[in-house]
Motif scaffolding. Sequence first.
Motif, PDB file in Angstrom:
ATOM      1  N   THR A  50       0.831  -1.210   0.000  1.00 45.60           N
ATOM      2  CA  THR A  50       0.000   0.000   0.000  1.00 45.60           C
ATOM      3  C   THR A  50       0.863   1.258   0.000  1.00 45.60           C
ATOM      4  O   THR A  50       0.587   2.224  -0.729  1.00 45.60           O
ATOM      5  CB  THR A  50      -0.924  -0.004   1.226  1.00 45.60           C
ATOM      6  N   ALA A  51       1.924   1.244   0.822  1.00 46.77           N
ATOM      7  CA  ALA A  51       2.818   2.403   0.881  1.00 46.77           C
ATOM      8  C   ALA A  51       3.546   2.612  -0.443  1.00 46.77           C
ATOM      9  O   ALA A  51       3.697   3.747  -0.922  1.00 46.77           O
ATOM     10  CB  ALA A  51       3.819   2.217   2.018  1.00 46.77           C
ATOM     11  N   ILE A  52       4.002   1.517  -1.064  1.00 47.12           N
ATOM     12  CA  ILE A  52       4.703   1.628  -2.345  1.00 47.12           C
ATOM     13  C   ILE A  52       3.749   2.138  -3.426  1.00 47.12           C
ATOM     14  O   ILE A  52       4.103   2.999  -4.242  1.00 47.12           O
ATOM     15  CB  ILE A  52       5.304   0.263  -2.744  1.00 47.12           C
ATOM     16  N   SER A  53       2.528   1.615  -3.440  1.00 42.43           N
ATOM     17  CA  SER A  53       1.543   2.054  -4.430  1.00 42.43           C
ATOM     18  C   SER A  53       1.305   3.553  -4.330  1.00 42.43           C
ATOM     19  O   SER A  53       1.208   4.251  -5.351  1.00 42.43           O
ATOM     20  CB  SER A  53       0.220   1.304  -4.232  1.00 42.43           C
ATOM     21  N   ALA A  54       1.243   4.048  -3.105  1.00 47.36           N
ATOM     22  CA  ALA A  54       0.985   5.477  -2.911  1.00 47.36           C
ATOM     23  C   ALA A  54       2.114   6.326  -3.469  1.00 47.36           C
ATOM     24  O   ALA A  54       1.869   7.334  -4.152  1.00 47.36           O
ATOM     25  CB  ALA A  54       0.790   5.763  -1.424  1.00 47.36           C
ATOM     26  N   VAL A  55       3.364   5.939  -3.216  1.00 45.06           N
ATOM     27  CA  VAL A  55       4.478   6.768  -3.680  1.00 45.06           C
ATOM     28  C   VAL A  55       4.630   6.685  -5.200  1.00 45.06           C
ATOM     29  O   VAL A  55       5.005   7.667  -5.852  1.00 45.06           O
ATOM     30  CB  VAL A  55       5.789   6.374  -2.967  1.00 45.06           C
ATOM     31  N   LEU A  56       4.313   5.540  -5.803  1.00 45.12           N
ATOM     32  CA  LEU A  56       4.403   5.427  -7.263  1.00 45.12           C
ATOM     33  C   LEU A  56       3.310   6.235  -7.948  1.00 45.12           C
ATOM     34  O   LEU A  56       3.514   6.784  -9.037  1.00 45.12           O
ATOM     35  CB  LEU A  56       4.314   3.959  -7.691  1.00 45.12           C
ATOM     36  N   GLN A  57       2.151   6.329  -7.330  1.00 44.48           N
ATOM     37  CA  GLN A  57       1.038   7.053  -7.949  1.00 44.48           C
ATOM     38  C   GLN A  57       1.035   8.546  -7.625  1.00 44.48           C
ATOM     39  O   GLN A  57       0.607   9.352  -8.449  1.00 44.48           O
ATOM     40  CB  GLN A  57      -0.292   6.430  -7.504  1.00 44.48           C
ATOM     41  N   LEU A  58       1.508   8.906  -6.425  1.00 43.06           N
ATOM     42  CA  LEU A  58       1.417  10.294  -5.981  1.00 43.06           C
ATOM     43  C   LEU A  58       2.769  10.992  -5.897  1.00 43.06           C
ATOM     44  O   LEU A  58       2.829  12.200  -5.638  1.00 43.06           O
ATOM     45  CB  LEU A  58       0.736  10.357  -4.605  1.00 43.06           C
ATOM     46  N   GLY A  59       3.856  10.243  -6.103  1.00 45.01           N
ATOM     47  CA  GLY A  59       5.186  10.818  -5.974  1.00 45.01           C
ATOM     48  C   GLY A  59       5.493  11.843  -7.048  1.00 45.01           C
ATOM     49  O   GLY A  59       4.872  11.881  -8.122  1.00 45.01           O
ATOM     50  N   ASP A  60       6.495  12.671  -6.778  1.00 43.47           N
ATOM     51  CA  ASP A  60       6.916  13.718  -7.709  1.00 43.47           C
ATOM     52  C   ASP A  60       7.679  13.105  -8.887  1.00 43.47           C
ATOM     53  O   ASP A  60       8.645  12.363  -8.691  1.00 43.47           O
ATOM     54  CB  ASP A  60       7.807  14.721  -6.969  1.00 43.47           C
ATOM     55  N   SER A  61       7.255  13.419 -10.097  1.00 45.49           N
ATOM     56  CA  SER A  61       7.859  12.831 -11.299  1.00 45.49           C
ATOM     57  C   SER A  61       9.341  13.174 -11.406  1.00 45.49           C
ATOM     58  O   SER A  61      10.171  12.314 -11.763  1.00 45.49           O
ATOM     59  CB  SER A  61       7.126  13.308 -12.549  1.00 45.49           C
TER      60      SER A  61
END
Length: 449
Positions: A81-92
């Motif tokens: 869940t944590a990884i999914s969040a950073v991949l989807q919401l992280g800064d490009s």
Amino acid sequence: MAAVQNLPAQIRALAGKPLSDMAKLLKNSETALLHAASAPNGTATLLSLAASLEISAHTLGIVSMLNAAAAKSDAGLDMATAISAVLQLGDSEQLQFAPAQTATLAGHLRDIMVELQQPRLAIAPLQAAVCKVAGARPLITPMHAMLFQCCLLANNPAAAVPVLERDAHDVDPALTGMTIRDFLLWRYYGGLINIARKRYAEAAEMLLAALTAPSMVTNAIVVAAWKKWALLGLLREGAVPQLPKWTSPAVSRTAKQEGGAYQDLATAYAGKSATVMSETVAKHRAVFAEDENLGLVKLVVEAQTKRNVLRLTQTYITLSLADIASNVGLPTAEAAELAILRMVDAGEVFAEMDGSKGMVRFLEDPQQFRSAATVARLDAHIAAATALGERVAATCAEVSKSKKYLGRLYHRTDLQRYGGGGVPGEEDDEIGPLMPPEPSPPGFMLYQA
């Protein structure tokens, strides 16, 4: 542990500053993060510290923390869940700054979801990771293969289509973190996606690119790709195509050693006998099942029947259903009727059928290729070929300026001139083998074609 506890504050202090400063801090903190992850409740501690940071502002720091935490075997759904969040919401920009670390994190997500038998939950995060790392550039990333694999395991190949059809051709490890294994898996799983879509020509092209990648040794990915490529050749052309002359000799040797069952199938196909074909499939059924190629083999058997019917159209104008069944090896006239109706429906043959008399009259193709749609399609192909030619010319010009390439070229020339043979091997540690053997990836070959 105290150093790790202070890390979030240090990451916050570097927000808005050059990313190189953040990368230096995280590089110096790698050992401490790994020690913290191996401590009791280490995974939970790192997850808590990562959660205290803002994803969009501190993406790089969160990626490093999660990579350290996910390296432990007890990573589960909370980690995913944590990884999914950073991949989807992280800064490009931050994800692009550290492509190898981003790919490693995406790989952890893929592994966790495959182990939990929930690959569908990894599809959206991996789609986002591809878009964020590649951006508007035509880049191939390690996440391409991960996405395709999860789509296949989730029985949802359609989810991979937008990424698969995107114009992406640049494999730059400095920008993406790509390895030769990533490239092979991208081509292999991309081929499987196209097989699932019944886009057999595109599938064969993807698999052939994996087979012709420069190499001195082969591996399980290449062997599996050759088997599916050989079946696609039978399906589309009625024979196993010859590998191009630029294919590595190691791949050609492996194809002969590992492809006995497939060569027998090709021989049976060429014999035009449905009975011999059925016997060959039954003989090697265990091999085809182990390779998870039974689905393609069944399509090849059907293709032999269709090709035998097409041969009749070159000789006869009118023929009875009973004669067609006898010629192509079908058990009854009714089976021949069904086969022809399917071919007519698919546009593979043109015919009129008199059911009362049991006769079939073969017709010419009514398509004259004079429509505006045909012209537009031809123009599109010409434009694509022109663009490809320009791309190849630009690549050749770029490679010709590469100091590394020129150094290897001159080194090879010297070896040939002074008796070294010019073949990089064990005596040439600088060059070394271009494709070392690799283990099969998680979930590899689990998809039934």
